[in-house]
Every structure is written in C-alpha cells, then in structure tokens.
Design a protein around this motif. Structure first.
Motif, PDB file in Angstrom:
ATOM      1  N   ARG A  57      54.120  -3.675 -63.770  1.00  0.00           N
ATOM      2  CA  ARG A  57      53.961  -5.111 -63.760  1.00  0.00           C
ATOM      3  C   ARG A  57      52.411  -5.189 -64.267  1.00  0.00           C
ATOM      4  N   ASP A  58      51.504  -4.463 -64.003  1.00  0.00           N
ATOM      5  CA  ASP A  58      50.405  -4.416 -64.499  1.00  0.00           C
ATOM      6  C   ASP A  58      50.180  -3.933 -65.956  1.00  0.00           C
ATOM      7  N   PHE A  59      50.942  -3.068 -66.276  1.00  0.00           N
ATOM      8  CA  PHE A  59      50.866  -2.584 -67.579  1.00  0.00           C
ATOM      9  C   PHE A  59      51.174  -3.811 -68.536  1.00  0.00           C
ATOM     10  N   SER A  60      52.349  -4.298 -68.178  1.00  0.00           N
ATOM     11  CA  SER A  60      52.776  -5.605 -68.999  1.00  0.00           C
ATOM     12  C   SER A  60      51.787  -6.789 -69.086  1.00  0.00           C
ATOM     13  N   ALA A  61      51.051  -6.888 -67.903  1.00  0.00           N
ATOM     14  CA  ALA A  61      50.110  -7.893 -68.008  1.00  0.00           C
ATOM     15  C   ALA A  61      48.969  -7.600 -68.775  1.00  0.00           C
ATOM     16  N   ALA A  62      48.764  -6.316 -68.925  1.00  0.00           N
ATOM     17  CA  ALA A  62      47.472  -5.960 -69.801  1.00  0.00           C
ATOM     18  C   ALA A  62      47.714  -6.105 -71.230  1.00  0.00           C
ATOM     19  N   ARG A  63      49.350  -5.790 -71.609  1.00  0.00           N
ATOM     20  CA  ARG A  63      49.521  -5.923 -73.094  1.00  0.00           C
ATOM     21  C   ARG A  63      49.844  -7.106 -73.573  1.00  0.00           C
ATOM     22  N   ARG A  64      49.693  -8.230 -72.729  1.00  0.00           N
ATOM     23  CA  ARG A  64      50.269  -9.594 -72.738  1.00  0.00           C
ATOM     24  C   ARG A  64      49.170 -10.369 -73.622  1.00  0.00           C
ATOM     25  N   VAL A  65      49.275 -10.852 -74.946  1.00  0.00           N
ATOM     26  CA  VAL A  65      48.390 -11.349 -75.442  1.00  0.00           C
ATOM     27  C   VAL A  65      48.573 -13.213 -75.338  1.00  0.00           C
ATOM     28  N   ARG A  66      47.072 -13.676 -74.654  1.00  0.00           N
ATOM     29  CA  ARG A  66      47.273 -14.956 -74.474  1.00  0.00           C
ATOM     30  C   ARG A  66      45.830 -15.789 -74.527  1.00  0.00           C
ATOM     31  N   SER A  67      45.684 -16.522 -74.407  1.00  0.00           N
ATOM     32  CA  SER A  67      44.358 -17.446 -74.412  1.00  0.00           C
ATOM     33  C   SER A  67      43.253 -16.803 -73.705  1.00  0.00           C
ATOM     34  N   GLY A  68      42.339 -16.299 -74.304  1.00  0.00           N
ATOM     35  CA  GLY A  68      41.084 -15.817 -73.757  1.00  0.00           C
ATOM     36  C   GLY A  68      41.309 -13.925 -73.659  1.00  0.00           C
ATOM     37  N   HIS A  69      42.372 -13.639 -73.988  1.00  0.00           N
ATOM     38  CA  HIS A  69      42.766 -12.438 -73.704  1.00  0.00           C
ATOM     39  C   HIS A  69      43.498 -11.836 -75.046  1.00  0.00           C
ATOM     40  N   ALA A  70      42.883 -11.598 -75.907  1.00  0.00           N
ATOM     41  CA  ALA A  70      43.312 -11.438 -77.615  1.00  0.00           C
ATOM     42  C   ALA A  70      43.861  -9.799 -77.722  1.00  0.00           C
ATOM     43  N   GLU A  71      43.347  -8.803 -77.076  1.00  0.00           N
ATOM     44  CA  GLU A  71      43.665  -7.605 -77.110  1.00  0.00           C
ATOM     45  C   GLU A  71      44.602  -7.011 -76.361  1.00  0.00           C
ATOM     46  N   MET A  72      45.426  -5.964 -76.720  1.00  0.00           N
ATOM     47  CA  MET A  72      46.465  -5.247 -75.779  1.00  0.00           C
ATOM     48  C   MET A  72      45.875  -3.871 -75.524  1.00  0.00           C
ATOM     49  N   SER A  73      46.154  -3.530 -74.165  1.00  0.00           N
ATOM     50  CA  SER A  73      45.926  -2.120 -73.861  1.00  0.00           C
ATOM     51  C   SER A  73      46.648  -1.138 -74.814  1.00  0.00           C
ATOM     52  N   ARG A  74      46.320   0.210 -75.000  1.00  0.00           N
ATOM     53  CA  ARG A  74      47.054   1.258 -75.771  1.00  0.00           C
ATOM     54  C   ARG A  74      47.344   2.346 -74.693  1.00  0.00           C
ATOM     55  N   LEU A  75      48.384   2.907 -74.961  1.00  0.00           N
ATOM     56  CA  LEU A  75      48.980   3.740 -74.156  1.00  0.00           C
ATOM     57  C   LEU A  75      49.263   5.234 -75.041  1.00  0.00           C
ATOM     58  N   HIS A  76      48.626   6.230 -74.742  1.00  0.00           N
ATOM     59  CA  HIS A  76      48.718   7.619 -75.148  1.00  0.00           C
ATOM     60  C   HIS A  76      49.668   8.357 -74.526  1.00  0.00           C
ATOM     61  N   ALA A  77      50.973   8.971 -74.729  1.00  0.00           N
ATOM     62  CA  ALA A  77      52.007   9.769 -73.895  1.00  0.00           C
ATOM     63  C   ALA A  77      51.853  11.122 -74.341  1.00  0.00           C
ATOM     64  N   VAL A  78      51.719  12.249 -73.711  1.00  0.00           N
ATOM     65  CA  VAL A  78      52.011  13.567 -74.135  1.00  0.00           C
ATOM     66  C   VAL A  78      53.186  13.774 -72.971  1.00  0.00           C
ATOM     67  N   GLU A  79      54.332  14.057 -73.685  1.00  0.00           N
ATOM     68  CA  GLU A  79      55.272  14.556 -72.685  1.00  0.00           C
ATOM     69  C   GLU A  79      56.366  15.628 -73.164  1.00  0.00           C
ATOM     70  N   SER A  80      57.043  16.167 -72.154  1.00  0.00           N
ATOM     71  CA  SER A  80      57.910  17.329 -72.611  1.00  0.00           C
ATOM     72  C   SER A  80      59.565  16.759 -72.641  1.00  0.00           C
ATOM     73  N   ALA A  81      59.429  15.552 -72.179  1.00  0.00           N
ATOM     74  CA  ALA A  81      61.031  14.994 -72.101  1.00  0.00           C
ATOM     75  C   ALA A  81      60.802  13.714 -72.407  1.00  0.00           C
ATOM     76  N   PRO A  82      61.897  12.785 -72.796  1.00  0.00           N
ATOM     77  CA  PRO A  82      61.643  11.397 -73.248  1.00  0.00           C
ATOM     78  C   PRO A  82      61.717  10.818 -71.727  1.00  0.00           C
ATOM     79  N   THR A  83      60.821   9.562 -71.552  1.00  0.00           N
ATOM     80  CA  THR A  83      60.397   8.965 -70.527  1.00  0.00           C
ATOM     81  C   THR A  83      60.262   7.605 -70.990  1.00  0.00           C
ATOM     82  N   ASN A  84      60.323   6.689 -69.642  1.00  0.00           N
ATOM     83  CA  ASN A  84      60.290   5.273 -70.109  1.00  0.00           C
ATOM     84  C   ASN A  84      58.765   4.823 -70.502  1.00  0.00           C
ATOM     85  N   THR A  85      57.889   5.749 -70.108  1.00  0.00           N
ATOM     86  CA  THR A  85      56.482   5.733 -70.253  1.00  0.00           C
ATOM     87  C   THR A  85      56.116   5.868 -71.979  1.00  0.00           C
ATOM     88  N   GLY A  86      57.056   6.924 -72.125  1.00  0.00           N
ATOM     89  CA  GLY A  86      56.937   7.710 -73.566  1.00  0.00           C
ATOM     90  C   GLY A  86      57.506   6.567 -74.459  1.00  0.00           C
TER      91      GLY A  86
END
Length: 170
Positions: A57-86
């Motif tokens: 929920r918080d990750f989605s909120a940080a990536r939502r572009v809206r008035s006064g919040h024009a930048e999205m957060s970025r996520l770098h994933a290092v993983e050994s198997a596919p995940t939802n996060t990746g």
C-alpha cells in the motif's frame, strides 16, 4: 505454566543479523512511503514478507503521481528467483543465490560502509550495483535497503549497515 513456541520456517537469519548489527534482536519495520529509492536484496517486500500488505500500500502511494507529488519512487531488485517485488522493480538483477552476498558487499563498499571491501562481480552485476549505490547516495535519509528472510545473517548485517550509513535508521 510454560510457553513453548515453534516456527517451522522461522526468521532465524533475520534475528541473527539484527543481533550482530545492533547488539540485540530488533523487529525492523520499513517506512516505505517516505522512500524515494529502495533496494531489495532478495526480499519480496511486496509479496510474502511480514508486513507486505502495508508495504505494498505504501509503495503504491509513493509511486502515484498527483498534484504536488510529481516524482515516483524507484525500486532496484536483486533476486535469485522471480518475485512480486522483482516484477514491480524499475531495475532488476537476477543472480544465483551464492552471488547475492557478493552483490551486497559490493553495494555496502560503494556506499562507504567502513570495513567492507568489494567483491569482484560480473560486468552486468557491477554496473547494476554501482547505479543502485549512486541512486541510494543521492537520496540519503529517503532510501531503504531490505534483505530477504532467506538470506544469511551477513546479508542482513550489510543491509542494516547500509541503512545506517545512509541515515535511514531510527
């Protein structure tokens, strides 16, 4: 009366890493909505980790572009198997499980964690880690590094050390 508790798939490595990093066991909670940059070290923070519903929920909120919040957060994933996060990551590096600790050490060294030396990586892995380190350093106090529950205590210690060096603890 005696209290007995059993966890067949416990979080022993998480606890051991916290004990090594802080001197006692702490339950780490991540403030995801305040992070402009996150690095996942084989951590499925948006899938199966404890607190993943809140983190998603918080990750989605940080990536939502809206008035006064024009930048999205970025996520770098290092993983050994596919995940939802990746799957949601802006940048993803697939590594063998045995190579993940080397990536974590190299990331810690690039951030400037004292006493950590980098480990030789492939050219692709080195570029990924250097880019993630630059992104984290440019966003001190607004970045998070998360280690997965299955990772050894050493990876958790490195994640805690990186967060400490970036001013993300507390």
């Amino acid at each position: 009366a005696r209290w007995h508790q059993y966890e067949p798939a416990g979080r022993d490595q998480v606890r051991a890493g916290a004990r090594l990093a802080f001197g006692s066991v702490v339950d780490t909670r991540y403030v995801v909505d305040k992070a402009r940059v996150m690095v996942s070290l084989d951590a499925d923070i948006l899938g199966v980790m404890p607190g993943s519903v809140r983190y998603t929920r918080d990750f989605s909120a940080a990536r939502r572009v809206r008035s006064g919040h024009a930048e999205m957060s970025r996520l770098h994933a290092v993983e050994s198997a596919p995940t939802n996060t990746g799957a949601k990551a802006d940048y993803r590096l697939a590594l063998k499980p045995s190579a993940l600790i080397a990536a974590a050490r190299t990331l810690a060294a690039a951030i400037g964690v004292i006493g950590v030396t980098p480990v030789p990586l492939t050219a692709e892995s080195q570029r990924f880690v250097e880019a993630a380190a630059r992104d984290l350093t440019a966003n001190k106090t607004a970045s998070r590094v998360v280690a997965g529950d299955e990772q050894p205590a050493a990876v958790h210690v490195l994640a805690h050390a990186i967060n400490q060096a970036l001013g993300n603890v507390g």
